[in-house]
Design an enzyme around this catalytic site. Structure first.
Site, PDB file in Angstrom:
ATOM      1  N   HIS A  81       0.821  -1.224   0.000  1.00 20.14           N
ATOM      2  CA  HIS A  81       0.000   0.000   0.000  1.00 20.14           C
ATOM      3  C   HIS A  81       0.853   1.272   0.000  1.00 20.14           C
ATOM      4  O   HIS A  81       0.479   2.276   0.604  1.00 20.14           O
ATOM      5  CB  HIS A  81      -0.943   0.034   1.206  1.00 20.14           C
ATOM      6  CG  HIS A  81      -1.928  -1.082   1.243  1.00 20.14           C
ATOM      7  ND1 HIS A  81      -3.188  -0.986   0.705  1.00 20.14           N
ATOM      8  CD2 HIS A  81      -1.844  -2.342   1.743  1.00 20.14           C
ATOM      9  CE1 HIS A  81      -3.841  -2.123   0.884  1.00 20.14           C
ATOM     10  NE2 HIS A  81      -3.041  -2.970   1.504  1.00 20.14           N
TER      11      HIS A  81
ATOM     12  N   ASN B  81     -10.477  -2.892   2.329  1.00 21.59           N
ATOM     13  CA  ASN B  81     -10.136  -2.951   0.906  1.00 21.59           C
ATOM     14  C   ASN B  81     -11.383  -2.718   0.070  1.00 21.59           C
ATOM     15  O   ASN B  81     -12.497  -2.714   0.600  1.00 21.59           O
ATOM     16  CB  ASN B  81      -9.562  -4.326   0.557  1.00 21.59           C
ATOM     17  CG  ASN B  81      -8.094  -4.479   0.943  1.00 21.59           C
ATOM     18  OD1 ASN B  81      -7.398  -3.491   1.162  1.00 21.59           O
ATOM     19  ND2 ASN B  81      -7.629  -5.707   0.998  1.00 21.59           N
TER      20      ASN B  81
HETATM   21 FE1  HDE Z   1      -2.648  -4.792   5.603  1.00 26.98          FE
HETATM   22  N1  HDE Z   1      -0.865  -3.986   6.070  1.00 26.98           N
HETATM   23  N2  HDE Z   1      -2.018  -6.584   6.265  1.00 26.98           N
HETATM   24  N3  HDE Z   1      -4.404  -5.694   4.991  1.00 26.98           N
HETATM   25  N4  HDE Z   1      -3.323  -3.066   4.885  1.00 26.98           N
HETATM   26  C1  HDE Z   1      -0.506  -2.707   5.864  1.00 26.98           C
HETATM   27  O1  HDE Z   1       0.582  -1.369   7.456  1.00 26.98           O
HETATM   28  C2  HDE Z   1      -0.923  -6.782   7.047  1.00 26.98           C
HETATM   29  C3  HDE Z   1      -4.740  -7.004   5.153  1.00 26.98           C
HETATM   30  C4  HDE Z   1      -4.560  -2.777   4.440  1.00 26.98           C
HETATM   31  O2  HDE Z   1      -3.427   3.447   3.991  1.00 26.98           O
HETATM   32  C5  HDE Z   1       0.817  -2.355   6.486  1.00 26.98           C
HETATM   33  O3  HDE Z   1       0.929   0.834   7.775  1.00 26.98           O
HETATM   34  C6  HDE Z   1      -0.862  -8.155   7.491  1.00 26.98           C
HETATM   35  C7  HDE Z   1      -6.149  -7.196   4.921  1.00 26.98           C
HETATM   36  C8  HDE Z   1      -4.638  -1.398   4.043  1.00 26.98           C
HETATM   37  O4  HDE Z   1      -1.792   3.336   5.436  1.00 26.98           O
HETATM   38  C9  HDE Z   1       1.234  -3.657   7.187  1.00 26.98           C
HETATM   39  C10 HDE Z   1      -1.964  -8.764   6.947  1.00 26.98           C
HETATM   40  C11 HDE Z   1      -6.629  -5.952   4.594  1.00 26.98           C
HETATM   41  C12 HDE Z   1      -3.377  -0.867   4.290  1.00 26.98           C
HETATM   42  C13 HDE Z   1       0.073  -4.576   6.848  1.00 26.98           C
HETATM   43  C14 HDE Z   1      -2.677  -7.775   6.188  1.00 26.98           C
HETATM   44  C15 HDE Z   1      -5.527  -5.033   4.640  1.00 26.98           C
HETATM   45  C16 HDE Z   1      -2.568  -1.938   4.827  1.00 26.98           C
HETATM   46  C17 HDE Z   1       1.800  -1.745   5.544  1.00 26.98           C
HETATM   47  C18 HDE Z   1      -2.390 -10.212   7.066  1.00 26.98           C
HETATM   48  C19 HDE Z   1      -8.069  -5.573   4.203  1.00 26.98           C
HETATM   49  C20 HDE Z   1      -2.908   0.537   4.020  1.00 26.98           C
HETATM   50  C21 HDE Z   1       1.878  -0.282   5.938  1.00 26.98           C
HETATM   51  C22 HDE Z   1      -2.452 -10.682   8.393  1.00 26.98           C
HETATM   52  C23 HDE Z   1      -9.039  -5.847   5.219  1.00 26.98           C
HETATM   53  C24 HDE Z   1      -3.121   1.440   5.201  1.00 26.98           C
HETATM   54  C25 HDE Z   1       1.086  -0.162   7.125  1.00 26.98           C
HETATM   55  C26 HDE Z   1      -2.756   2.860   4.847  1.00 26.98           C
HETATM   56  C27 HDE Z   1      -1.241  -1.788   5.230  1.00 26.98           C
HETATM   57  C28 HDE Z   1       0.023  -5.825   7.325  1.00 26.98           C
HETATM   58  C29 HDE Z   1      -3.854  -8.093   5.443  1.00 26.98           C
HETATM   59  C30 HDE Z   1      -5.698  -3.648   4.323  1.00 26.98           C
HETATM   60  C31 HDE Z   1       2.562  -4.238   6.771  1.00 26.98           C
HETATM   61  C32 HDE Z   1       0.219  -8.753   8.355  1.00 26.98           C
HETATM   62  C33 HDE Z   1      -6.932  -8.497   5.041  1.00 26.98           C
HETATM   63  C34 HDE Z   1      -5.850  -0.678   3.480  1.00 26.98           C
HETATM   64  O5  HDE Z   1       1.335  -3.495   8.563  1.00 26.98           O
END
Ligand code: HDE
Length: 692
Positions: free
Chosen positions: A73, A146
């Site tokens: 992202h 999402n």
């Molecule tokens: Fe994320 N995800 N994600 N994700 N995600 C990040 O956090 C993570 C997941 C989502 O505009 C990171 O600050 C793991 C699902 C959005 O700043 C990080 C897992 C969904 C955004 C991270 C998931 C998301 C992130 C990277 C599986 C939809 C952007 C930068 C367990 C429901 C937020 C940050 C923004 C961002 C980890 C799965 C949505 C690395 C470990 C499911 C919208 O922390």
């Protein structure tokens, strides 16, 4: 040349010195700077002196201007706005921002792509992240979702593997912003739990027309708790008032070259013009008893709940009405986390969510570099807060008083626990028991039934787009075994017709049996999965190109511009060059852009203006290409006056949204309707002969 440059600079400097608002340029510590053009040297040519504290102050900061980009992202846009709750939500929750209908809650939203880095293009085939920070009176609440209702994997421990596979490949960092490569499809072929989500990535949802026209989903099941301590399970949805709209794949590929900032620009412009994007926040609300009856597990994030089983209850609406002032300070430094919840909301045991509760804070500590990231203005709570946290890098708070522990007697035990107030967070006392196991529950075993339901629920043209997307992506995969594994082990188990089409495109044997004993979803067709379930209510902010050459009818241009203005749409006059065009009655028509510089793929419709000057048009390859490309991309076209001859000249086939008319007024209502519907999908079957 040199002399005139420096005199301009001197003039600007003089203005700054007399600025009554005190905006004189200073060093970081407030020392007014007399010369910002030259470093301090020995004589005129140097060497430069280490003593130059102003040069050092400037470079030291500059050298550290970038922070690590988000691992996923990384590319996003942000906007401020507000959320308003509807009446009646206290039935479900005690959360103040969802029940207090008299005070809007300020919000900040960030919408992002997932795969590409910060500088990647906007209209790539990808999921869009959609995060909302609610600055509530009871603390900050983040909904980090999402634009797609399900996810690739079922357990957080697989996330780094999935992300490594989808990101550009290791040896050469290729491809950027694309899932069309070997490692991604290798992962998909070996992890069938991704089958459902992959159908969404291959669908039109992954190439939105703009980011004002996407849905949002919380994906996981969460919990709501009301004042009587009754609890409900929920899946959050947010639905755009603008409708849902997509581009066609050929357009996406071209936009990424011609305007890589297409989505950012559109969003920014819409807010600047006062066409504020708006969504309705809702939730599918159900009980644990309801969940027992579903043929899937509500804790499995690769499953959605068909709205035929649980309809969406509207909870409120949010409007985005202000662009950020500073991209870095706000959009880049905003730190969302699904772990940021408030009283009245709680987590579920979804194993993907459980991992996320750890990962986001860990990311912020790395990316923002200090445990005090919550003090950055965009992350700061706007309600009063009192903690006993002290110190740490870049601490901004200046605490008064002795008490930095609790309980204390030195300050009458303030700040003390808030056990007696509604806003005090209390975890739902869910009963849990069991052995410690590293297993996947049997209830998560079905990987295909909802993938099939999704494919079957789409309209014919959407199904064809999905087939084409799989064929395109897999044709970019070099390893033939991976291609075959996706077709036979994944696609065949979703739908044999889908698998057959893709196999044929790749020159593979058509599979005629399913390798798994595939369970079928009880809900076979779910109506809200097709984008056609979310039509646009108007043509606000849609862009119409008016093609003109010398001799164009100025009256037509003026009439259309006034009409577009009344519809809150944008009509832009495009000519061979940026110079004004001479109209048929000798007037100057003001030109907004060059046809070559403002390509058809960045507009929603095209009108070729009349004026008895058809030869000017037919001699102009750019103009002809403009109309052909608009036709190919299924968008409405109006040919005014003698320009109707272009139908035959360009080899087009007349249809419902290819209009020819003497006057625009005669067809304006039908044209509006055509723009509102966005594309004429029926035209898709007829365009094979057109090569634009
Ligand atoms: Fe994320 N995800 N994600 N994700 N995600 C990040 O956090 C993570 C997941 C989502 O505009 C990171 O600050 C793991 C699902 C959005 O700043 C990080 C897992 C969904 C955004 C991270 C998931 C998301 C992130 C990277 C599986 C939809 C952007 C930068 C367990 C429901 C937020 C940050 C923004 C961002 C980890 C799965 C949505 C690395 C470990 C499911 C919208 O922390």
């Amino acid at each position: 040349m040199k002399a005139s440059n420096s005199s301009k600079i001197i003039q600007l400097k003089d203005e700054a010195y007399v600025d009554p608002n005190g905006k004189t340029l200073t060093s970081s510590l407030g020392v007014p700077i007399a010369d910002n053009q030259n470093s301090l040297k020995v004589g005129e040519t140097g060497p430069t002196l280490l003593e130059d504290f102003l040069l050092r102050d400037k470079l030291i900061h500059f050298d550290r201007e970038r922070i690590p980009e988000r691992v996923v992202h990384a590319r996003g846009l942000g906007a401020h706005g507000y959320f308003e709750a509807y009446e009646g939500n206290e039935k479900w929750t005690k959360a103040n921002f969802l029940t207090n209908t008299s005070t809007p809650t300020p919000i900040f939203v960030r919408i992002s792509t997932v795969q590409g880095g910060r500088g990647s293009a906007d209209v790539v085939r990808d999921v869009r992240g959609f995060s909302i920070k609610f600055y509530t009176e009871e603390g900050n609440y983040d909904l980090v979702g999402n634009n797609i209702p399900v996810f690739f994997i079922q357990d957080a421990i697989k996330f780094p593997d999935f992300v490594h596979a989808v990101k550009p490949e290791d040896p050469n960092e290729v491809p950027t912003g694309q899932s069309a490569h070997d490692t991604f499809w290798d992962f998909i072929s070996l992890n069938t739990e991704s089958a459902h989500m992959t159908t969404w990535i291959m669908s039109d949802r992954a190439i939105p027309r703009n980011l004002r026209s996407i849905q949002g989903f919380g994906v996981h099941t969460f919990r709501l708790i009301n004042n009587q301590n009754e609890t409900f399970l929920v899946k959050f949805h947010w639905t755009p008032k603008q409708g849902v709209a997509q581009v066609v794949w050929d357009e996406a590929l071209k936009i990424n070259g011609k305007d890589p900032d297409f989505h950012r620009r559109d969003f920014w412009d819409a807010i600047e013009r006062g066409n504020y994007p708006e969504w309705e926040l809702g939730a599918q609300i159900f009980t644990e008893e309801d969940a027992e009856k579903f043929d899937f597990d509500v804790l499995d994030p690769t499953k959605l709940i068909p709205e035929e089983l649980v309809p969406v209850t509207p909870l409120g609406r949010f409007v985005l009405n202000k662009n950020p002032d500073d991209f870095f300070a706000e959009t880049e430094q905003v730190a969302f986390s699904p772990a940021n919840i408030v009283s009245g909301i709680d987590f579920s045991n979804d194993p993907l969510l459980q991992g996320r509760l750890f990962s986001y804070t860990d990311t912020h500590l790395h990316r923002l570099g200090t445990v005090n990231f919550n003090q950055i203005p965009i992350n700061k709570a706007i309600c009063p807060y009192h903690t006993n946290r002290r110190g740490g890098y870049a601490n901004h708070e200046v605490y008064k008083g002795k008490a930095n522990y609790e309980p204390n007697s030195v300050d009458d035990n303030w700040p003390r626990e808030a056990t007696d107030v509604k806003s005090a967070f209390k975890t739902h006392p869910e009963k849990v028991q069991g052995s410690k196991l590293r297993v996947r529950p049997e209830s998560f075993a079905d990987h295909f039934s909802q993938a099939t339901m999704h494919f079957q629920s789409l309209q014919k043209h959407e199904q064809q787009h999905m087939k084409d997307a799989y064929a395109f992506e897999l044709s970019k995969v070099k390893d033939k075994e991976i291609r075959a594994r996706v077709v036979n082990e994944v696609l065949a188990n979703i739908d044999l017709d889908l698998a057959g089409f893709v196999a044929n495109e790749l020159g593979l044997k058509t599979p005629n049996t399913q390798s798994m004993n595939v369970q079928r979803s009880k809900v076979e067709i779910s109506k809200k999965l097709s984008t056609s379930a979310f039509p646009a209510p108007d043509i606000k902010q849609r862009k119409i190109a008016l093609l003109v050459h010398d001799g164009a009818n100025a009256a037509s241009v003026e009439f259309i511009q006034a009409w577009a203005e009344s519809e809150n749409a944008i009509a832009e006059v495009l000519a061979p060059s940026a110079a004004p065009v001479k109209s048929n009655d000798g007037k100057n028509i003001v030109v907004d852009g060059r046809q070559n510089g403002e390509p058809s793929v960045t507009y929603d419709a095209v009108i070729v203006i009349d004026g008895n000057n058809i030869s000017k048009f037919t001699e102009d390859g750019v103009a002809k290409h403009y109309v052909l490309e608009t036709y190919k991309h299924l968008k409405p076209i109006v040919l005014l006056g003698e320009k109707s001859e272009l139908i035959e000249m360009l080899g087009l086939t007349k249809d419902e949204t290819l209009f020819s008319s003497k006057s625009f007024e005669e067809i304006k209502d039908e044209f509006k309707n055509a723009i509102q519907n966005h594309r004429l999908w029926d035209r898709e079957n007829k365009i094979a002969a057109i090569s634009a």
